[in-house]
Design a protein around this motif. Structure first.
Motif, PDB file in Angstrom:
ATOM      1  N   PRO A  30       0.834  -1.214   0.000  1.00 48.86           N
ATOM      2  CA  PRO A  30       0.000   0.000   0.000  1.00 48.86           C
ATOM      3  C   PRO A  30       0.862   1.255   0.000  1.00 48.86           C
ATOM      4  O   PRO A  30       1.982   1.265   0.530  1.00 48.86           O
ATOM      5  N   LEU A  31       0.361   2.295  -0.606  1.00 49.47           N
ATOM      6  CA  LEU A  31       1.033   3.587  -0.574  1.00 49.47           C
ATOM      7  C   LEU A  31       1.112   4.055   0.871  1.00 49.47           C
ATOM      8  O   LEU A  31       0.144   3.928   1.635  1.00 49.47           O
ATOM      9  N   LYS A  32       2.265   4.582   1.266  1.00 45.70           N
ATOM     10  CA  LYS A  32       2.453   5.044   2.644  1.00 45.70           C
ATOM     11  C   LYS A  32       2.862   6.516   2.616  1.00 45.70           C
ATOM     12  O   LYS A  32       3.859   6.890   1.999  1.00 45.70           O
ATOM     13  N   ILE A  33       2.081   7.349   3.282  1.00 46.18           N
ATOM     14  CA  ILE A  33       2.336   8.788   3.342  1.00 46.18           C
ATOM     15  C   ILE A  33       2.526   9.190   4.799  1.00 46.18           C
ATOM     16  O   ILE A  33       1.723   8.836   5.663  1.00 46.18           O
ATOM     17  N   ALA A  34       3.591   9.922   5.064  1.00 48.92           N
ATOM     18  CA  ALA A  34       3.831  10.478   6.400  1.00 48.92           C
ATOM     19  C   ALA A  34       3.391  11.938   6.410  1.00 48.92           C
ATOM     20  O   ALA A  34       3.627  12.674   5.444  1.00 48.92           O
ATOM     21  N   LEU A  35       2.741  12.352   7.502  1.00 51.11           N
ATOM     22  CA  LEU A  35       2.297  13.735   7.659  1.00 51.11           C
ATOM     23  C   LEU A  35       2.604  14.191   9.072  1.00 51.11           C
ATOM     24  O   LEU A  35       2.476  13.413  10.028  1.00 51.11           O
ATOM     25  N   VAL A  36       3.003  15.455   9.202  1.00 51.41           N
ATOM     26  CA  VAL A  36       3.203  16.050  10.525  1.00 51.41           C
ATOM     27  C   VAL A  36       2.511  17.401  10.558  1.00 51.41           C
ATOM     28  O   VAL A  36       2.842  18.296   9.768  1.00 51.41           O
ATOM     29  N   ALA A  37       1.524  17.537  11.464  1.00 51.06           N
ATOM     30  CA  ALA A  37       0.840  18.814  11.685  1.00 51.06           C
ATOM     31  C   ALA A  37       1.238  19.341  13.060  1.00 51.06           C
ATOM     32  O   ALA A  37       1.452  18.562  13.994  1.00 51.06           O
ATOM     33  N   GLY A  38       1.324  20.669  13.179  1.00 48.90           N
ATOM     34  CA  GLY A  38       1.806  21.256  14.418  1.00 48.90           C
ATOM     35  C   GLY A  38       0.752  21.905  15.288  1.00 48.90           C
ATOM     36  O   GLY A  38       1.043  22.282  16.418  1.00 48.90           O
ATOM     37  N   GLU A  39      -0.468  22.067  14.781  1.00 50.95           N
ATOM     38  CA  GLU A  39      -1.531  22.667  15.586  1.00 50.95           C
ATOM     39  C   GLU A  39      -2.880  22.315  14.973  1.00 50.95           C
ATOM     40  O   GLU A  39      -2.945  21.621  13.953  1.00 50.95           O
ATOM     41  N   SER A  40      -3.963  22.806  15.599  1.00 53.26           N
ATOM     42  CA  SER A  40      -5.303  22.360  15.209  1.00 53.26           C
ATOM     43  C   SER A  40      -5.648  22.734  13.769  1.00 53.26           C
ATOM     44  O   SER A  40      -6.328  21.962  13.074  1.00 53.26           O
ATOM     45  N   SER A  41      -5.210  23.889  13.291  1.00 45.53           N
ATOM     46  CA  SER A  41      -5.506  24.255  11.903  1.00 45.53           C
ATOM     47  C   SER A  41      -4.832  23.280  10.941  1.00 45.53           C
ATOM     48  O   SER A  41      -5.397  22.920   9.906  1.00 45.53           O
ATOM     49  N   THR A  85     -22.778  35.078  25.460  1.00 42.73           N
ATOM     50  CA  THR A  85     -23.004  33.639  25.415  1.00 42.73           C
ATOM     51  C   THR A  85     -21.694  32.946  25.073  1.00 42.73           C
ATOM     52  O   THR A  85     -21.130  33.187  23.995  1.00 42.73           O
ATOM     53  N   LEU A  86     -21.194  32.112  25.985  1.00 44.09           N
ATOM     54  CA  LEU A  86     -20.034  31.280  25.689  1.00 44.09           C
ATOM     55  C   LEU A  86     -20.500  30.042  24.937  1.00 44.09           C
ATOM     56  O   LEU A  86     -21.482  29.399  25.309  1.00 44.09           O
ATOM     57  N   LEU A  87     -19.789  29.708  23.867  1.00 41.59           N
ATOM     58  CA  LEU A  87     -20.128  28.542  23.056  1.00 41.59           C
ATOM     59  C   LEU A  87     -19.004  27.519  23.143  1.00 41.59           C
ATOM     60  O   LEU A  87     -17.830  27.884  23.219  1.00 41.59           O
ATOM     61  N   ASP A  88     -19.362  26.260  23.116  1.00 38.40           N
ATOM     62  CA  ASP A  88     -18.367  25.197  23.032  1.00 38.40           C
ATOM     63  C   ASP A  88     -18.102  24.929  21.554  1.00 38.40           C
ATOM     64  O   ASP A  88     -18.892  24.270  20.867  1.00 38.40           O
ATOM     65  N   PRO A 125     -10.890  35.721  20.680  1.00 42.97           N
ATOM     66  CA  PRO A 125      -9.542  36.070  21.138  1.00 42.97           C
ATOM     67  C   PRO A 125      -8.490  35.000  20.905  1.00 42.97           C
ATOM     68  O   PRO A 125      -7.385  35.097  21.441  1.00 42.97           O
ATOM     69  N   GLY A 126      -8.795  33.975  20.118  1.00 41.16           N
ATOM     70  CA  GLY A 126      -7.805  32.960  19.786  1.00 41.16           C
ATOM     71  C   GLY A 126      -8.117  31.617  20.404  1.00 41.16           C
ATOM     72  O   GLY A 126      -8.986  31.481  21.260  1.00 41.16           O
ATOM     73  N   SER A 127      -7.382  30.600  19.955  1.00 46.06           N
ATOM     74  CA  SER A 127      -7.623  29.233  20.407  1.00 46.06           C
ATOM     75  C   SER A 127      -6.570  28.733  21.388  1.00 46.06           C
ATOM     76  O   SER A 127      -6.786  27.745  22.076  1.00 46.06           O
ATOM     77  N   ARG A 128      -5.425  29.402  21.460  1.00 45.39           N
ATOM     78  CA  ARG A 128      -4.353  28.965  22.361  1.00 45.39           C
ATOM     79  C   ARG A 128      -4.496  29.654  23.716  1.00 45.39           C
ATOM     80  O   ARG A 128      -4.983  30.778  23.814  1.00 45.39           O
ATOM     81  N   GLY A 129      -4.003  28.979  24.739  1.00 49.43           N
ATOM     82  CA  GLY A 129      -4.067  29.551  26.081  1.00 49.43           C
ATOM     83  C   GLY A 129      -3.330  30.867  26.187  1.00 49.43           C
ATOM     84  O   GLY A 129      -3.808  31.807  26.835  1.00 49.43           O
ATOM     85  N   LEU A 138     -19.101  34.222  22.178  1.00 52.46           N
ATOM     86  CA  LEU A 138     -17.668  33.937  22.234  1.00 52.46           C
ATOM     87  C   LEU A 138     -17.472  32.420  22.148  1.00 52.46           C
ATOM     88  O   LEU A 138     -17.735  31.700  23.093  1.00 52.46           O
ATOM     89  N   PRO A 139     -17.043  31.929  20.979  1.00 51.56           N
ATOM     90  CA  PRO A 139     -16.795  30.494  20.849  1.00 51.56           C
ATOM     91  C   PRO A 139     -15.505  30.088  21.554  1.00 51.56           C
ATOM     92  O   PRO A 139     -14.472  30.740  21.381  1.00 51.56           O
ATOM     93  N   CYS A 140     -15.560  29.019  22.348  1.00 48.18           N
ATOM     94  CA  CYS A 140     -14.392  28.529  23.098  1.00 48.18           C
ATOM     95  C   CYS A 140     -13.821  27.316  22.359  1.00 48.18           C
ATOM     96  O   CYS A 140     -14.544  26.368  22.057  1.00 48.18           O
ATOM     97  N   ALA A 141     -12.524  27.359  22.110  1.00 52.91           N
ATOM     98  CA  ALA A 141     -11.903  26.305  21.312  1.00 52.91           C
ATOM     99  C   ALA A 141     -11.808  24.978  22.045  1.00 52.91           C
ATOM    100  O   ALA A 141     -11.681  23.923  21.406  1.00 52.91           O
ATOM    101  N   SER A 142     -11.869  24.987  23.371  1.00 51.82           N
ATOM    102  CA  SER A 142     -11.714  23.761  24.152  1.00 51.82           C
ATOM    103  C   SER A 142     -12.283  23.990  25.543  1.00 51.82           C
ATOM    104  O   SER A 142     -12.514  25.130  25.949  1.00 51.82           O
ATOM    105  N   PRO A 143     -12.495  22.919  26.317  1.00 52.91           N
ATOM    106  CA  PRO A 143     -12.944  23.103  27.707  1.00 52.91           C
ATOM    107  C   PRO A 143     -11.962  23.946  28.524  1.00 52.91           C
ATOM    108  O   PRO A 143     -12.379  24.723  29.390  1.00 52.91           O
ATOM    109  N   GLU A 144     -10.665  23.818  28.235  1.00 57.31           N
ATOM    110  CA  GLU A 144      -9.662  24.615  28.958  1.00 57.31           C
ATOM    111  C   GLU A 144      -9.824  26.099  28.667  1.00 57.31           C
ATOM    112  O   GLU A 144      -9.727  26.934  29.574  1.00 57.31           O
ATOM    113  N   ARG A 145     -10.080  26.437  27.403  1.00 56.18           N
ATOM    114  CA  ARG A 145     -10.275  27.853  27.062  1.00 56.18           C
ATOM    115  C   ARG A 145     -11.577  28.373  27.668  1.00 56.18           C
ATOM    116  O   ARG A 145     -11.650  29.523  28.078  1.00 56.18           O
TER     117      ARG A 145
END
Length: 377
Positions: A4-15, A251-254, A196-200, A228-235
């Motif tokens: 099978p074809l094998k592809i490696a990928l590396v992502a550094g953040e949610s986007s 209104t805070l949104l999840d 205001p962003g997705s990172r802490g 205000l949409p919250c990117a995560s429970p931590e945010r």
């Protein structure tokens, strides 16, 4: 039988996780038995990625802020190089995270593995000499924006403009009434989305500022509402602590950032990918950002572009207000935002053309480019 074809990928953040998942979906349509290895988040893992370690270990912002994590990042990259050289994928795709991925790509390419970098770093804006490393590190650059492809053509780097997946998925006309109904918001009042962003770190720097600006805006527009949409429970927890003692109709949104953008009349937003989303939803915006003072001083010396916000870079003119560092005060943000609630069309009239330019079936084009590189198109 061929393997099978094998592809490696590396992502550094949610986007990058979103982009990687879209690329993987498009690759699986052509090669259902394809294998994926590397580093990614929940979306890429859901598409079948075997991830060597959690994506969150690569998510770090700022020049100064990365220093404390540098030993860990370098150690992880060394181990990842060893793992990928042993696995021998048909191609490696580094998704954004250029400071991590370009070094990885260089070592893999020297070992005979085809390399792709998906999402151009801001090399056209600052540290332009990085294009020499990019030329050496990757066989192909995939860009989301047309002005980036022009830059790489001029510097003799193989490049393909694929468009932006968000432009494919976000409708050309958003239904504000339906979005408000889904969020339980009144149909007639003015609504401002605070993003205001997705990172802490971003929320720590911009959260209080955005809430203070909302208070100023409410003082002159008593009937206004905020989402205000919250990117995560931590945010969400982080923002709930900032809201303590404030009297705001908010209104805070999840998650649900796209519904917030569809529902609102205007947006107060951190510089980043979210500004492109606001543009695609045709919502007028004020862009703000703040980083560590030393990081800002370094960037101010290095950055050659007159603009920071993506809408301005795409339009190649000051389309949306940019308030950075000390200029981003609660009063200044409220004053810039208020007229957009009455006359936002002046700002958004060029947004539709940009949307159509970026609407290119990006994931399919990226998959075609990757497969072409490994001779499987």
């Amino acid at each position: 039988m061929r393997r099978p074809l094998k592809i490696a990928l590396v992502a550094g953040e949610s986007s990058g996780d979103i982009l990687g998942a879209g690329l993987m979906q498009a690759l699986k349509i052509r090669y259902p038995d394809i294998e994926f290895i590397g580093v990614g988040g929940p979306r890429m893992e859901a598409e079948g990625l075997t991830s060597y370690f959690p994506l969150e270990r690569l998510a770090v912002m700022g020049l100064v802020e990365v220093l404390g994590r540098l030993p860990e990042l370098l150690a992880r990259r060394r181990r990842l190089v060893d793992s990928l050289l042993e696995a021998r994928p048909d191609a490696f795709v580094g998704i954004d995270a250029p400071d991590f991925n370009l070094g990885l790509e260089l070592k893999l390419r020297r070992a005979g593995i085809k390399t792709v970098h998906y999402v151009s770093p801001s090399v056209w804006a600052w540290r332009q000499k990085r294009v020499l490393k990019i030329r050496e590190a990757c066989d192909l650059m995939l860009t989301l924006f047309p002005f980036e492809a022009q830059f790489y053509d001029e510097h003799r780097v193989p490049v393909r403009f694929v468009g932006h997946p968000l432009a494919d998925t976000i409708p050309l006309q958003a239904d504000r009434a339906a979005a408000r109904a889904a969020l339980g918001l009144p149909g007639e009042c003015q609504v401002v989305a605070l993003m205001p962003g997705s990172r802490g770190g971003e929320v720590a720097r911009l959260g209080e500022l955005f809430l203070a600006a909302a208070e100023r805006l409410r003082a002159v527009r008593p009937g206004i509402r905020f989402v205000l949409p919250c990117a995560s429970p931590e945010r969400r927890a982080q923002l709930e602590s900032m809201l303590a003692g404030r009297d705001l109709p908010l209104t805070l949104l999840d998650g649900r950032s796209h519904e917030a953008l569809a529902a609102c009349n205007a947006v107060l937003i951190a510089s980043g990918t979210a500004t492109l989303e606001a543009l695609l939803f045709k919502r007028p915006m004020v862009v703000a950002y703040s980083v560590a003072p030393l990081t800002f001083r370094i960037l101010k010396r290095l950055v050659k572009s007159p603009y920071v916000a993506l809408p301005n870079l795409l339009a190649q003119r000051l389309l949306v207000p940019e308030l950075l560092q000390e200029a981003a005060t609660p009063d200044a943000l409220a004053q810039a935002l208020s007229p957009l609630l009455d006359n936002g069309d002046v700002q958004t009239e060029g947004f539709d053309l940009i949307h159509r330019t970026l609407r290119c079936n990006a994931s399919e084009q990226a998959a075609e480019a990757v497969l072409g590189l490994v001779g499987q198109a």
